[in-house]
Every structure is written in structure tokens, then in C-alpha cells.
Design an enzyme around this catalytic site. Structure first.
Site, PDB file in Angstrom:
ATOM      1  CE1 TYR A   1     -10.582  55.627  83.897  1.00 26.62           C
ATOM      2  CE2 TYR A   1      -8.552  56.676  84.607  1.00 26.62           C
ATOM      3  CZ  TYR A   1      -9.510  56.466  83.638  1.00 26.62           C
ATOM      4  OH  TYR A   1      -9.400  57.094  82.436  1.00 26.62           O
ATOM      5  CD  GLU A   2     -15.485  57.612  88.649  1.00 22.19           C
ATOM      6  OE1 GLU A   2     -14.426  58.267  88.721  1.00 22.19           O
ATOM      7  OE2 GLU A   2     -16.404  57.736  89.471  1.00 22.19           O
ATOM      8  N   GLY A   3     -14.297  52.893  89.971  1.00 20.58           N
ATOM      9  CA  GLY A   3     -14.967  51.651  90.359  1.00 20.58           C
ATOM     10  C   GLY A   3     -14.571  50.533  89.422  1.00 20.58           C
TER      11      GLY A   3
ATOM     12  CD  GLN B   1     -18.790  50.487  87.651  1.00 21.31           C
ATOM     13  OE1 GLN B   1     -19.975  50.809  87.576  1.00 21.31           O
ATOM     14  NE2 GLN B   1     -17.872  51.266  88.200  1.00 21.31           N
TER      15      GLN B   1
END
Lengths: 597, 597
Positions: free
Chosen positions: A440-442, A447
Site C-alpha cells: 500500500y501507499e504505492g 516507488q
């Protein structure tokens, strides 16, 4: 019952001896963070995590969250009381602006406390974590009226917050968002759509939940340039700023997940819900991006947190579990077998974790400090340099710390043998919980692309060149000091590969973007190896200084030096393999026809 | 619903084109394995796994096993019918001796079917797997009377079997076993003690369960030299060889585990149970060791199986999931986004799995073939050489295939993003199931020690020298062929490191055993890199021959060649890092005081 001691002393050492925290006493909020105060806050924060959050971690995992037919969700037993205690202690608003009821302390301090809370109970810590994320977006983008209405209650913990981005058909590619917003006569909007994977989307910990929702205003351009951000409260504020009528938002179901069972991951249905635009129309993604550094840093912390608690438990087990004899002859001759910590391969596993945790913590604190400087310094150049460094390193921290953090939970589980696979000791939960942080969060692949595709070339490489200069200088200085020279030499080996890889990307990725994509994961990890090694050099320098100043700390400091040597001897060699992969390019990867996989 | 197609064609290619299966037609059992027969058996075996075992995998995981207060255990819904079908199809006794009702076919074939069954349903496949393990021990060590009594019913699947080694205070270190055996007047024994982590220890799939139990006869020497092996049936055979009175063995509880929920992992209590000695007194560990090669090979298969099904599902998802656009411009211009298989980093993850699965399968089949040769060849030299090679490679296969197999399930899960973390798609189950294979049947650290401490020096290095010679010759032959030379060069790079590492161990580990322990994990993985690379060379050679012989197979064979190239370019470079770690020795690892961790 798993053990956990918040690494307060290590945070103090890193802040004071390694990162020179006292140099920033002139920044707003830092004046209240005197050494004594710092220590007291960290001790107190550590205690609440150890005493209140930790005992709920395994029970929360086993019980999970329950959704009633009416759509309400109950968090595991004990979570509500713990949340109240956490909120009342002021921990949610530790670094939030004082004008809205926060304590205005450095974000760096909040990051340290966040590590402790996540180690103790990752599923729990997501509730205040999501609230803080929503706060951050409002602080940056909301109108004064919106801030006054929502922030004080969110900072006090009375109301919680969430981020609603993902939809069934789009996670990474937010340009595909379908949720719709229709403007009403009073300036508010009617929001319709479905969001999935919404952490803390519905629960019973707070009296209201403020959803921040990405949706498309009718007539908006297609793709990412037509997305706006909305506040959609579960209960509409009444005229007095209190929770009033129920809004048209509800939890349709909760996901059955691999881990973080104590946190409700919800499908959220918006059926003619009332929402208010935050910031400018069609600039919703932008509003999200601004807060992404801190959100991603928060996930990077999770990698470290899980690695730390897994390590602490593996060490305790390895000291106690008797099995076999040392290869060099029995050590505990009074016992039927030696503790397994005598075995080199068990020590290898423990040292791989240990050699990661301390520099990872240093990187987290360093990054949080850059965020403080970028937001609070009166000096524009200093702000710019801090923002450059932070933006460059964020994808590295998020990607590398969560990848390695997960691997470390697997290693710690391995130390327990079969006892690591059963639920009883709690080790398998760390593996299951840690796994989400890579996604999650990319997702970490995103990244890596952010690093090679955006952060490296940004401003003609200004950030990366500045960072390389710092690393190069640190190596040069250390090479001259006998006790540091071997570490400097190890770091130099990795740094040379990173520089060559960067050069290779400059020469090969512009004309052929697939070369960047094919290199991205290895490049991110190579960068991480050097960034952690760079921290080791700083830690070793500070440890030597302390040791020479105070002989009573020699044993503790020597342990750091051993772990640092281990890092250079046994972890840094990976840099060569990473570089070799990068330099093979994309040709073979792209040669395989999709149907031939 | 997860997809799975048993890789029948690949097994046939590996057996026939790569391993020259037809050369062994003179061995007993192989005469029935004509190419047509081979293909028919594999097809039929694949079908039962796809049609009957696969649909029960997710439901079995969710439901798990249930223990009633009376100690009986119920396997998940559908398992009993599937077990009956599997048994009636003759799959449990596929390679078992015909004299006891088995089909007497090559073990190599059974290993291939085992891969399919484990991919389709790992928790299920442990039930017949444990039965086969117990059979193998009886075939080697039991008296004729015992064989006649137990084997036919175990081979037909009417009765199941288990292995009882671990106790609460000892897993790896079996010398600490406390379970006691007291001789009775009739020659049988009274067995008392507690065993833990007993896979398939109690269930409702078979009408009797034959436990093989390690225990210490009163007065036996301490340590590993005082342990004997016993048959302890759940129901005592009556005079007619049928299940009679209940014996004093019961399931005290079942473990709550990370995965393989469909398999009951039991605490087994032996309270004055009746047992019969198998083989010689105090030679129980020996009896276990004899069957360890096949048991460990069975666990190595699990690493491959999980990697294979995870790969198949990740490929299917990557072809369908639309998200973002290719870095080189939109590919699916008629769709809102491109399938994620266009992205280099997604392809990297898929190719890392693919480049492992095929040579891992080749190694498994090769090892099973060595086992067949070692057991069935009329030529003593051939038997010895096969046994040497198998014994050497077993720890490598068990350790490396389960480590990499697990990593691959994590990668496959990553391809799914958030959808990989929720239960719906089944990906997180593969991660949880695959994890155990790194632990049981000798944790992978033990495999690494077995390799460096026992297998390498055994018979003055006869086995390793013979194997190195084979690899060296394969490289030499391939270097002369233009199309193979790049692969040969990649393999040579890894092989050079392996030879240097072996030399380093010879020079540094005898005087300082900690150097062997500190090197063991890296050495095992370095060995695995070369062993897999060696298989790639053989696969590529066979693929080129097929391609040149039949142009219609060119695309399929080219895909193999691409995956092989990927292996050498992107996986083999790890060899350098492994060697660098080995050559640092044990000093730093041993320098850390136990209390300083």
C-alpha cells in the site's frame, strides 16, 4: 507472550549523537524539545506502546474486526479504550499545529513514537495514522473554515480520518477513477461511487469519521487532471460543529486479509453522500501528492517497526532455546544443550536484522528531520535542500525498508523453527502484518519507478548530486581515521556501484525508457544499501566518540561497531549483484512475448 | 478462483529431452513407463489435481481442521471424498512395490505427480505424503511380518501414516527425545510421551493411522544413540489384520498455524500405548535418516509447487489487469489502460519465477531419477554414483527450492497489488502455505550445515568432485557451440565462485568450524545457483535441438531460451555476493557477545 522494549535510548543516541538534533533548536516546536523533555516524551510514549498497545496485538489479530448487518464495524476488544488513552495522551496531535490543539512538537519525535506504536501493534497504529494523514491534507489544502471545523476534533482524536483513493479497477492508476461529484446549489457536492481497500474506513473508536475522497466532478477532464478531493464526513457536522445527521456513506463489507486483522479494511459505498471540495477543483491528485512524503515515510516506519519487534523476540528466543551444541564444543555444559545463539547461522540471521534496524531508524529520523526543516526552517535554501533530500530518499525508504523489514520478519520467524509457524509465539503475525507495507501507499515497484523516473532527473539531478556529494565527503573524511577506514572502504564499494549505475541510467534510460523500468527495483535497492551504509558510517563515528569519552559505554558502542562491520562485510556485497543486473538492460525482459510467459 | 494447469508437457520435455529418461528402460518399473504410458499417467494425474484437489484448496484453508472434545479431528469438507478418489486412482502407491499392492512405477513419476498435487492443494497432499513417508521407512526397516500387515493397507490408502519425531523441547536436536518405551512380555512395547507438530497426526480420511514414533527404550544410552523407532497404530490390528481396539494414542490439540490449515498439525499424546519396534533397538535415528532423502525431496517439491501455481496466477492476472501505460507509449490503445504485463518490472518479477521453476523442476526430476537408479539399478557403480549425487544435492534442493519458492510466492502476490493481500484471489494463501517448507523436515539452516559439514567432506569429497566434473564438462562442451556459449559463460561465472568457495571452506573450516557455520547458508545458495544454472544449460541445449528439428516449436523453445538468458543475466550475479560473504569468515559474527544482541 511477545516481548517488546521501545528503543528509546537508541533514538536518543541517533538524534543527539548522530543527527545533531540540538542544532535545530531554533526551529518552531524544537525549543520545547530539550534533551530532558525529549527523553521524557520518548519514555512516556514507549510506555504506552509497551503497556497498552502491545497486549492487544495478538488478541486483535485473532479476533479481527466485525461488521454488523447495518454496516457498523467493531474493532477488536480493548481497541476503543486503548484509542481513548492514546488520544488523551496527546499522541495523535503530537506534531500537529498548536493553533488547532496539537502540541506542535517536531515531526521527528512523532516519527519515533510512530515506530514504537507500530512495533507494539501495527493494526492499531493505523487508526491514528490514517487520521494524521487526513489532518495533513487538510492542513495543507483546506479552507480556514474547514480547518477550524475539522482539525481540532481530529487532532484530539474525537474524530478519525481516512484516505479514499482506490477503486476496484484502479489502484496505482488513479486516472481511471470513476467516483462522481455533482455540485449542489449550496456549494457542496453529491458524491457517488465505490472505494475499496479503505483502511480504518469504518470503526467504533471515534464518534465521527472524516473521509477524504477522490472523485471526478461532472464535466472534468479525463485522466488524472480531472480529479478533485472532497471531505465526506460519516456524520454531517451540525450548526455547532458537532456530529449531526448520518451522511450517505457506508461500509459495504470488510476484507479478509493476510494480516493487520485488527484494522478494518473496508469497501466504502458513497450513495449521494454530501461532500465539500478541498482546495482547487481538478487538483485533487496534487493535494494527495503533497502529503505523500509523510504518508510514505509512515509506511517505511512500518518496515522498521516489524523488523525491530521480530528481532527483539528472535534474540530472546535464541538466548533461551536449548538445541544442539556449539560447533566448537559445548558452551552451556551444565545444560542438556547450548542456547541456539551459539550457532553462527543463527547469529547471521540476528545480525542481518540488527545491522538493518539501527541505520534504518537513523534514516527514518533523518528523513523526518528533513521534513521538519522543510516545513519550519526560516532559511529558504535550507528548506529547499531538505525538501530535495527528503523527496529523493522517500521512495528508497518506503521501498527498501518495507522489503527488507518483511524479509527480516521471515528471518526472525525462522529462528523459532516450527514454533515460528504456529500462532502461539506471535512470530507469524509479524510476517503477515509486515507484508502489506510493501503494497500500500504505492507498491514498491511504483516507488522504484518514482525514484528512477521522477526523483533522479528532477531539477537536472540537483537532489541526487547534492546527496552523492554528502556521501562522498563522509567517505573521504572517514578514510583518514584508522578506526573508520574499513567501514568507509565498504561504503565506498557500494557507492562506486551506485554512481556507475546512475551513470548507466543517464546514458541508457533516456532513449530507452524500458531500461529504466527494468533497472528500477535493483537501483532502488542499491540506493538503499548505500543510504543505510552512509548511516552506519555516521553511527560508527558517533559510537567511537562516545566510547572514547566514556569507557563505561564501551561494550554497548562496540556492539554497534560489530554490527556496522557486519553490514559492510555481509550486506553491502549485494551492491555488485544489483549493479550487474542493472547493466544488463531491458532487452531480455522485453523479448518475452506476453503470451509466452 | 485460482487457475492451475499441471505442467505435463514440461515434465515430458524434461524427462525425455533433458534427462534422457529412455536410457533407463532396463530398470525395474521403467519398462512400464513407455513414452505413451508416461504421458497418459501424467495427464491423468494432472487432471485429478486440477479437477478434484484444486477446488478444495481455498475452502480447506478457510475452514481448517476441527478437533472435537473426544480428540477426533475432522478434515475440511470434501477432503475425505478427494482422498478416496486419490487413493482409488492408485496415486498413493504409484511407485510402491507391486508385491504390496503398489504400481511399482518409477519414483520419478511419483515426484512429478507430487508436484502437481502440491500445487493444487498443499495441505491435502501432505496426507498421502506422510503416508508414503511412513511406508518408505517400513519398506526399508520393518520385518516381513510387519510389512505384510501394514504396507498393503497403507499403499491402498485404507490406512494412513505419520512420522513422530519432534517433542516440545526438541526439534532439530533429537538426542534430547524423552518419550519412553518399556518392553512387555509379548515383545511389544508400552510407549509414553508427547510429540508435537505432527502433520496429519489425526484425521477422518482413513480408517486407521499408523504412527511411526521415535522413543527411548528404558536403559538405552543417552543422546541420539539411544533412540528407537516404533509402530504405534491408532487402532491395534486384530488377528485378521483389520483395525481392532483403540490404542492409547490421542490428539491432545491441533495447532493454529500460519498456513496449511487443511492439514491437521497435532500434539500427540502417547499414554501407555502399545508399539512394536521397527528394525534394530537404538537405531531409530538411522532408520529415519535412510528415508530422509525422499522426505526432503518431497519438501523441496513443495517449494517448486507453490512457486509454480503462484506464477501461473500472476501471469494470468498480469495479462488481464489494466493499469497505467507502457513506458514506451500505449499498447492497448482500445482500452483505458495497458495490461500490466507491459511493464518491465512486472516482467522482471514473472521472469524471476519462470527462470526458477523450469530448472527447479529439472533438478527435482533429476534427483528422483537418481533415487530410482540408486534403488533399482543392477550396476553397483551406477547405484553408488547416483546415491552420491543425490545425497550431495538433497540439502541444496530442500534449502534452496523452499527459500526461493517462498520468495516467489511473495513476488507473485506483489504482482496483484492490494488484491494479493486479501483472501479473495488466493495469493496470500500460497505465501502462508509455502512458508512451512523452509522449516520442517530440517530447517533450512540445518540443510546448509548438512551440506558443508557432512555432504562435502564425506568420502573425501568424492560426491562433490564427481558433480563438479559434470558441471565443468557441460560448460566446456557448451562453450564451443555458438548458441549456448553465452549461457555457458554465465554458468562458468557462478561455477568459478562455487569452486573458490569450496576451496575456501577446505582451507578455513577444518581448523575453525565456525567458518563453516558462518558460510553455510551462502554456500548452500551458491551451490543452488550453480545447480539451477547447470540445468538451464541442459534445458537450453535440448530446446535448441527441438527448435532446429521442428520449426513449429520454435516460439515455445525460444521462450525457454529467453528465460535461461534471464537466469544468467539477472539471477546468477548473486553468486559473487554469496562468495564475498563466505570469504569474510566467522570473525565478526562470533565477535558479538550473546548479551549484546
Amino acid at each position: 507472550m511477545p516481548v517488546y522494549r521501545a528503543p528509546v535510548e537508541n533514538v536518543l543516541f541517533l538524534l543527539q549523537d548522530v543527527l545533531g538534533f540540538e542544532r535545530y533548536a531554533h526551529l518552531p516546536g524544537f525549543e520545547d524539545a530539550s534533551p530532558d523533555m525529549l527523553s521524557a516524551i520518548l519514555e512516556e510514549g514507549g510506555r504506552i506502546c509497551e503497556d497498552i498497545l502491545l497486549p492487544l496485538n495478538m488478541s486483535g489479530d485473532r479476533e479481527g474486526c466485525r461488521r454488523a448487518p447495518d454496516g457498523t464495524v467493531t474493532a477488536p476488544k480493548g481497541f476503543k479504550a486503548a484509542y481513548d488513552a492514546f488520544a488523551q495522551g496527546g499522541w495523535i496531535g503530537l506534531a500537529a499545529p498548536a493553533e488547532y490543539g496539537g502540541q506542535g512538537l517536531p515531526y521527528t519525535l512523532a516519527a519515533a513514537i510512530n515506530e514504537f506504536a507500530t512495533s507494539a501493534n501495527m493494526a492499531f497504529s493505523l487508526y491514528p495514522g490514517l487520521t494524521r494523514g487526513a489532518q495533513a491534507a487538510l492542513i495543507e489544502h483546506a479552507s480556514e473554515e474547514q480547518k477550524a471545523l475539522y482539525l481540532p476534533k481530529m487532532i484530539s482524536g474525537e474524530w478519525a480520518g481516512t484516505m479514499n483513493l482506490t477503486e476496484p479497477h484502479c489502484g496505482t492508476d488513479l486516472g481511471l477513477i470513476k467516483s462522481r461529484a455533482v455540485r449542489k446549489a449550496d456549494g457542496s457536492f453529491t458524491i457517488t461511487g465505490q472505494k475499496i481497500f479503505i483502511s480504518a474506513g469504518e470503526h467504533d473508536l471515534a464518534s465521527n469519521i472524516i473521509h477524504l475522497v477522490l472523485a471526478r466532478i461532472e464535466g472534468a477532464p479525463a485522466g488524472t487532471k480531472g480529479i478533485s478531493l472532497f471531505i465526506v464526513p460519516k456524520y454531517l457536522p451540525d450548526g455547532q460543529g458537532n456530529a449531526g445527521a448520518r451522511n450517505g456513506v457506508s461500509c459495504g463489507s470488510i476484507e479478509h486479509k493476510m494480516g493487520i486483522h485488527g484494522n478494518a479494511t473496508c469497501v466504502m459505498n458513497y450513495d449521494d453522500a454530501t461532500g465539500w471540495l478541498v482546495g482547487e477543483e481538478n487538483r485533487g491528485l496534487n493535494a494527495m501528492f503533497v502529503m505523500m512524503n509523510e504518508a510514505r515515510l509512515g509506511v517505511a516506519v512500518q518496515g522498521l517497526s516489524m523488523s525491530e519487534i521480530a528481532y527483539q523476540n528472535a534474540v530472546a528466543y535464541a538466548r533461551e532455546r536449548l538445541q544442539g551444541r556449539a560447533l566448537t564444543g559445548a558452551k552451556a555444559t551444565d545444560k542438556p544443550a547450548d542456547p541456539i545463539i551459539v550457532h553462527p547461522d543463527v547469529r547471521r540471521m540476528l545480525l542481518e536484522m540488527r545491522a538493518f534496524n539501527e541505520p534504518a531508524r537513523a534514516l527514518i529520523l533523518w528523513a523526518a528531520l528533513q521534513s521538519d526543516i522543510a516545513h519550519r526552517s526560516p532559511d529558504a535554501d535550507e528548506r529547499l535542500a531538505a525538501d530535495d533530500a527528503l523527496s529523493l530518499l522517500i521512495p528508497v525508504l518506503k521501498g527498501v525498508l518495507t522489503d527488507v523489514g518483511f524479509d527480516n520478519t521471515v528471518k526472525a520467524q525462522q529462528v523459532f523453527g516450527g514454533h515460528g509457524y504456529v500462532g502461539e509465539w506471535g512470530m507469524e503475525q509479524y510476517v503477515r502484518d509486515a507484508r502489506i507495507a510493501m503494497i500500500y501507499e504505492g507498491a514498491n515497484g511504483i516507488q522504484a519507478l518514482d525514484l528512477v523516473g521522477r526523483k533522479l532527473p528532477k531539477d537536472n539531478g540537483r537532489a541526487v548530486m547534492a546527496w552523492f556529494k554528502q556521501v562522498g565527503q563522509a567517505i573521504k573524511e572517514a578514510e583518514g581515521e584508522a578506526e573508520l577506514a574499513p567501514l568507509a572502504s565498504g561504503l565506498k564499494g557500494g557507492f562506486d556501484h551506485l554512481q556507475k549505475a546512475t551513470m548507466w541510467l543517464m546514458q541508457n534510460a533516456l532513449a530507452k525508457p524500458d531500461n529504466a523500468g527494468a533497472a528500477s527495483n535493483d537501483y532502488m535497492h542499491l540506493f538503499g544499501l548505500v543510504a543505510l551504509g552512509h548511516m552506519w558510517l555516521a553511527i560508527a563515528k558517533a559510537a567511537l566518540a562516545r566510547k572514547h569519552a566514556d569507557a563505561s559505554q564501551a561494550a554497548e558502542m562496540d556492539a554497534k561497531l560489530i554490527a556496522g562491520r557486519f553490514y559492510m562485510e555481509r550486506i553491502m556485497p549485494e551492491a555488485g549483484a544489483r549493479y550487474a543486473r542493472i547493466a544488463t538492460g531491458a532487452e531480455t525482459i522485453m523479448a518475452m512475448p506476453a503470451e509466452a510467459f
